[in-house]
Design an enzyme around this catalytic site. Structure first.
Site, PDB file in Angstrom:
ATOM      1  N   GLY A 237       0.838  -1.208   0.000  1.00 52.45           N
ATOM      2  CA  GLY A 237       0.000   0.000   0.000  1.00 52.45           C
ATOM      3  C   GLY A 237       0.869   1.252   0.000  1.00 52.45           C
ATOM      4  O   GLY A 237       0.605   2.221  -0.725  1.00 52.45           O
TER       5      GLY A 237
ATOM      6  N   TYR B   8       5.147 -19.681   7.975  1.00 62.00           N
ATOM      7  CA  TYR B   8       6.212 -18.988   7.252  1.00 62.00           C
ATOM      8  C   TYR B   8       6.104 -19.257   5.740  1.00 62.00           C
ATOM      9  O   TYR B   8       6.022 -18.327   4.945  1.00 62.00           O
ATOM     10  CB  TYR B   8       7.553 -19.470   7.795  1.00 62.00           C
TER      11      TYR B   8
END
Ligand code: NAD
Ligand code: UDP
Ligand code: UDP
Length: 343
Positions: A127, A170
């Site tokens: 973003g 992960y």
């Protein structure tokens, strides 16, 4: 210019590492998330020494201020104690997005936090990249290939990951992070680079971080048996930190936007590796066989044709040279911790 001479003079007085002068047009404002960690701190050194301005964002989960303390106060350097799971407003030209625990015991310690960091954290960085038109490089991992059925691993391989196993927080976190990078590239025209990093070692690895290199070196230095998990027949290919840093910078500044493996293709079994570390540290080899890790990838070795072709990159530091430098670092760390215990 006079200002530069004054700045250099200040640098000398404060004993900062030397930085190159870059004209305003070449000088970039660079964000390194996870910049207080092992890889991040070496990358920060290289970028600052090349003359860029660097902001580190780190929450010090596995990173340490000590790794970057030699830059604190430098006019080109800024350190923000911030968790990337929360949004952040900055103005930058490039983002090296490294924030995420990397060692299995660290990322398994709080799996939900690992997922949040890799998903929400990456979303925030994308973003940010979108808002300020910055290019973002994601530090992805060979773990996206899981326990691979193809060997060596090429970037075209889709992987073999257990979505509900202990490593999933992960592996899957990084897979989603990659997915988000290409979604932002396609939908919002964010420029992305994806480095699939293979096992890397060197000074500033945390001595208790539980990875095989730090475990074996510490055990050998302390005269303890080396803990080999499982048969020791599983393989890894180890790259020295300076090679990785060169690869990351080349990739960031290249025109190539598909994922690229960055690793050293010289492969060893973990048992061979244990013997090599014992021999290099000196003293007799003692091995203690420990239970195998669940879902431990059995063979891992990068195919680095892409990096060679598109970046003109390949690793330069031989394993033994890197190991000797790392052993020297751990010896110093051990002395320091012994001294501090005496006080
Ligand atoms: P590290 O644990 O030394 O560094 C990670 C850094 O990220 C630390 O400074 C930590 O405090 C910071 N961090 C973690 N969560 C954060 C959060 N929510 N907000 C802000 N900062 C946060 O690990 P490393 O070996 O330096 O790895 C760096 C990156 O490279 C990671 O993304 C890792 O997945 C990737 N990678 C490393 C290797 C390797 O062998 N070292 C291999 C493959 C991929
Ligand atoms: N974001 C951020 N810094 C910025 C811009 C965005 O941390 O400078 C965060 C923002 O809070 C959001 C995420 O990045 O959570 C994704 O931003 P985007 O603009 O793509 O999505 P939206 O805000 O429209 O949901
Ligand atoms: N390993 C080991 N002993 C240790 C730590 C790790 O035998 O003390 C093995 C581990 O099972 C794996 C390999 O070494 O097969 C590499 O482990 P590491 O945690 O360094 O990184 P990974 O590549 O698994 O993320």
């Amino acid at each position: 210019p006079l200002e530069l001479r004054i700045a250099n003079l200040e640098n000398k007085e404060r004993k900062y590492p030397p930085v190159k002068y870059l004209s305003e047009k070449d000088r970039k404002r660079i964000l390194v998330t996870g910049g207080a960690g092992f890889v991040g701190s070496h990358l920060v050194d290289a970028l600052l020494m090349a003359g860029h301005e660097v902001t580190v964002v780190d929450n010090f989960f596995t990173g340490r201020k000590r790794n970057i303390e030699h830059w604190i106060g430098h006019e080109n350097f800024e350190l923000l104690n911030h968790d990337i799971v929360e949004p952040v407003l900055l103005e930058v030209d490039q983002i090296y997005h490294l924030a995420s625990p990397a060692s299995p015991p660290n990322y398994m310690y709080n799996p939900i936090k690992t997922i949040k960091t890799n998903t929400l954290g990456t979303l925030n960085m994308l973003g940010l990249a979108k808002r300020v038109h910055a290019r973002l490089l994601l530090a992805s991992t060979s773990e996206v290939y899981g326990d691979p059925e193809e060997h060596p691993q090429r970037e075209e391989y889709w992987g073999h990951v257990n979505p509900i196993g202990p490593r999933a927080c992960y592996d899957e976190g990084k897979r989603v992070a990659e997915t988000m990078c290409y979604a932002y590239a396609k939908q919002d025209h964010v420029e992305v680079r994806v480095a699939r990093i293979f096992n890397t070692f060197g000074p500033r690895m945390h001595m208790n971080d539980g990875r095989v290199v730090s475990n074996f070196i510490m055990q050998a230095l302390e005269g303890k048996p080396l803990t080999v998990y499982g048969s020791g027949k599983q393989t890894r290919s180890f790259q020295y930190i300076s090679d990785l840093v060169n690869g990351l910078i080349l990739l960031m500044n290249s025109d190539f936007s598909q994922p690229v493996n960055i690793g050293n293709p010289v492969e060893y079994t973990i048992m061979e590796f244990a013997e090599m570390i014992s021999a290099t540290v000196g003293g007799k080899t003692m091995i203690s066989n420990v239970a195998k890790m669940e879902d431990d990838p059995q063979r891992r070795k990068p195919d680095i044709s892409r990096a060679r072709k598109y970046l003109g990159w390949e690793p330069k530091v031989p394993l033994l040279v890197g190991l000797n430098r790392t052993i020297a670092y751990f010896k110093k760390e051990l002395d320091k911790s012994k001294k501090s215990k005496l006080i």
